[in-house]
Design an enzyme around this catalytic site. Structure first.
Site, PDB file in Angstrom:
ATOM      1  CG  HIS A 141       3.960   4.219   8.542  1.00  0.00           C
ATOM      2  ND1 HIS A 141       4.068   5.004   7.416  1.00  0.00           N
ATOM      3  CD2 HIS A 141       3.457   3.028   8.125  1.00  0.00           C
ATOM      4  CE1 HIS A 141       3.635   4.309   6.365  1.00  0.00           C
ATOM      5  NE2 HIS A 141       3.267   3.109   6.769  1.00  0.00           N
ATOM      6  CE  LYS A 144      25.488  -6.251  -7.772  1.00  0.00           C
ATOM      7  NZ  LYS A 144      25.853  -5.388  -8.903  1.00  0.00           N
ATOM      8  NE  ARG A 169       7.410   0.806   4.873  1.00  0.00           N
ATOM      9  CZ  ARG A 169       6.184   0.304   4.828  1.00  0.00           C
ATOM     10  NH1 ARG A 169       5.986  -0.938   4.409  1.00  0.00           N
ATOM     11  NH2 ARG A 169       5.147   1.024   5.193  1.00  0.00           N
ATOM     12  NE  ARG A 176      -1.515  -2.381   2.868  1.00  0.00           N
ATOM     13  CZ  ARG A 176      -1.698  -3.681   2.639  1.00  0.00           C
ATOM     14  NH1 ARG A 176      -2.832  -4.092   2.168  1.00  0.00           N
ATOM     15  NH2 ARG A 176      -0.756  -4.561   2.907  1.00  0.00           N
ATOM     16  CB  THR A 177       3.506   2.512   2.264  1.00  0.00           C
ATOM     17  OG1 THR A 177       2.728   2.095   3.392  1.00  0.00           O
ATOM     18  CG2 THR A 177       4.145   3.846   2.569  1.00  0.00           C
TER      19      THR A 177
HETATM   20  C1  NCD Z   1       2.299  -1.099   8.249  1.00  0.00           C
HETATM   21  C2  NCD Z   1       3.807  -0.888   8.279  1.00  0.00           C
HETATM   22  O1  NCD Z   1       4.511  -1.291   7.372  1.00  0.00           O
HETATM   23  O2  NCD Z   1       4.225  -0.292   9.255  1.00  0.00           O
HETATM   24  N1  NCD Z   1       1.752  -1.325   6.988  1.00  0.00           N
HETATM   25  C3  NCD Z   1       1.500  -0.269   6.150  1.00  0.00           C
HETATM   26  O3  NCD Z   1       2.302   0.615   5.965  1.00  0.00           O
HETATM   27  N2  NCD Z   1       0.292  -0.234   5.575  1.00  0.00           N
HETATM   28  C4  NCD Z   1       1.825  -2.042   9.285  1.00  0.00           C
HETATM   29  C5  NCD Z   1       2.218  -3.489   9.209  1.00  0.00           C
HETATM   30  O4  NCD Z   1       3.128  -3.869   8.461  1.00  0.00           O
HETATM   31  O5  NCD Z   1       1.622  -4.281   9.945  1.00  0.00           O
END
Ligand code: NCD
Length: 301
Positions: free
Chosen positions: A128, A78, A100, A50-51
Site C-alpha cells: 500500500h 455479476k 485496490r 480515506r484512500t
Molecule cells: C488500511 C488498508 O486498507 O490497508 N487502511 C487504509 O488504507 N487507510 C489498513 C486497514 O484496513 O486496517
C-alpha cells in the site's frame, strides 16, 4: 516513475522528491491545472474511506476528470473479471488507474491490460505504497526529520500491507523499525525487510512513534488470538503504555478499545487526523509525478 505498485519501485531520491512536492501542494487548497483533460479512474474492490476519498479529491484538485467504480454495485457483482472490467473502462483512455483489490498482483494485471499509469491503493496483504509515503510525510512534518528515528509498528503485521510498505519506506530514509505483536501475527522471516521484532508490548517504550495496526479479521482464515479482549489486554496501546510526547499513528479505520484506547486516539500526541490530511497532498504529488509529463495514451484493444 511509470507506475507506483510497490515501495520497492522507488529510490530514496524519488521518495524525498515526492515528499517535497507534497509539502508544496499541502500549502495550497487551490485547484491546479496540472492534469486538465486527463482521466483518473479509481477502482475499489475492497472497502475504503480515506484512500478512495483522498485519491478522488487529489485528482479533482489537479483538474483531472475522475471516474470511480466500486466493486459492489458494478458488474463485478455479476461476475465480470478484473481483466474484463479493465479492458472495458480502458476504452475511455484513462491516464491513471488507482486500484485496490484483495488479490496480490492485481495492479500488475491492470497495468498489462491498459496503457494507464497504475497506482496500487492496496493489494491483499502485500503493498500500500501511498499509505507509507503519507506516513513518512506525517512523521517528518511532526518530528522534523526521518533519519535516525525509531518507529514501533504494533499489531496484526501478518495481514498488513501497510506494515510491509512502511517498513521498506522507513528503511529507505534511514529510520529504524521494530514490529511488535503476538507471535502468531508476526510473519516468520520478516526481519529480512530490515527490521527487528518483539512479542512484548514493552518494546514500544523507546520508540519515537508508535504506529498501531487494526486486527484485519477480513483476511484471517482462523483465530490468531484467543479473543479481542485478550488482545487488547496484552497488546492494546493505552495511555499507561506510552511516554508523554511519544507520537501515535494509525492508518485507520481504528477500533477503539481493541488495538488503540480511545484516550490515545484523541490525545494531542495522536497524528491520526494529520495522516488523513497528508493523504491528500501525497496522492496529489504521486498523480502529478506520474501524469504531468505524460503524452496522451492510445487506447489498448
Ligand atoms: C488500511 C488498508 O486498507 O490497508 N487502511 C487504509 O488504507 N487507510 C489498513 C486497514 O484496513 O486496517
Amino acid at each position: 516513475m511509470r507506475h507506483l505498485i510497490s515501495i520497492a519501485d522507488l529510490g530514496r531520491d524519488e521518495v524525498e522528491g515526492l515528499l517535497e512536492s507534497a509539502a508544496r501542494l499541502a500549502r495550497t487548497d487551490e485547484r491546479l491545472p496540472a492534469l486538465r483533460g486527463k482521466l483518473v479512474l479509481s477502482l475499489f474492490f475492497e472497502p475504503s474511506t480515506r484512500t478512495s476519498s483522498s485519491f478522488e479529491l487529489a485528482a479533482k484538485r489537479l483538474s483531472a476528470d475522475v471516474m470511480s467504480l466500486k466493486a459492489s454495485g458494478s458488474s463485478v457483482d455479476k461476475g465480470e473479471s478484473l481483466k474484463d472490467t479493465v479492458l472495458t473502462l480502458t476504452q475511455y483512455a484513462p491516464a491513471a488507474i488507482v486500484v485496490r483489490h484483495p488479490h496480490i498482483g492485481a495492479p500488475e494485471l491492470v497495468a498489462r491490460h491498459s496503457g494507464a499509469a497504475v497506482v496500487n491503493a492496496g493489494d491483499g496483504k502485500r503493498q500500500h505504497p501511498t499509505q507509507a509515503l503519507l506516513d513518512l510525510f506525517t512523521i517528518r512534518e511532526s518530528l522534523g526529520r526521518l533519519e535516525g528515528l525509531h518507529v514501533a509498528i504494533v499489531g496484526d503485521v501478518l495481514h498488513s500491507r501497510v506494515a510491509r510498505s512502511l517498513v521498506q519506506a522507513l528503511g529507505l530514509v534511514g529510520a529504524r523499525t521494530t514490529l511488535v505483536g503476538p507471535p502468531t501475527l508476526l510473519p516468520r522471516g520478516i526481519e529480512a525487510l530490515g527490521c527487528e521484532t518483539s512479542t512484548e508490548i514493552g518494546a514500544i517504550a523507546d520508540a519515537d512513534v508508535v504506529y498501531v495496526l487494526r486486527m484485519q479479521r477480513e483476511r484471517m482464515e482462523s483465530a490468531f488470538v484467543p479473543s479481542l479482549r485478550e488482545y487488547a489486554a496484552r497488546w492494546g496501546v493505552t495511555p499507561e503504555r506510552l511516554r508523554p510526547g511519544q507520537k501515535v499513528m494509525h492508518p485507520g479505520p481504528i477500533n477503539r478499545g481493541v488495538e488503540i484506547d480511545g484516550r490515545v486516539a484523541d490525545s494531542p500526541d495522536s497524528l491520526i487526523l494529520e495522516q488523513v490530511r497528508a493523504g491528500l497532498a501525497v496522492r496529489m504529488a504521486v498523480l502529478q509525478e506520474l501524469l504531468a509529463a505524460r503524452p496522451a495514451l492510445e487506447v489498448v484493444a
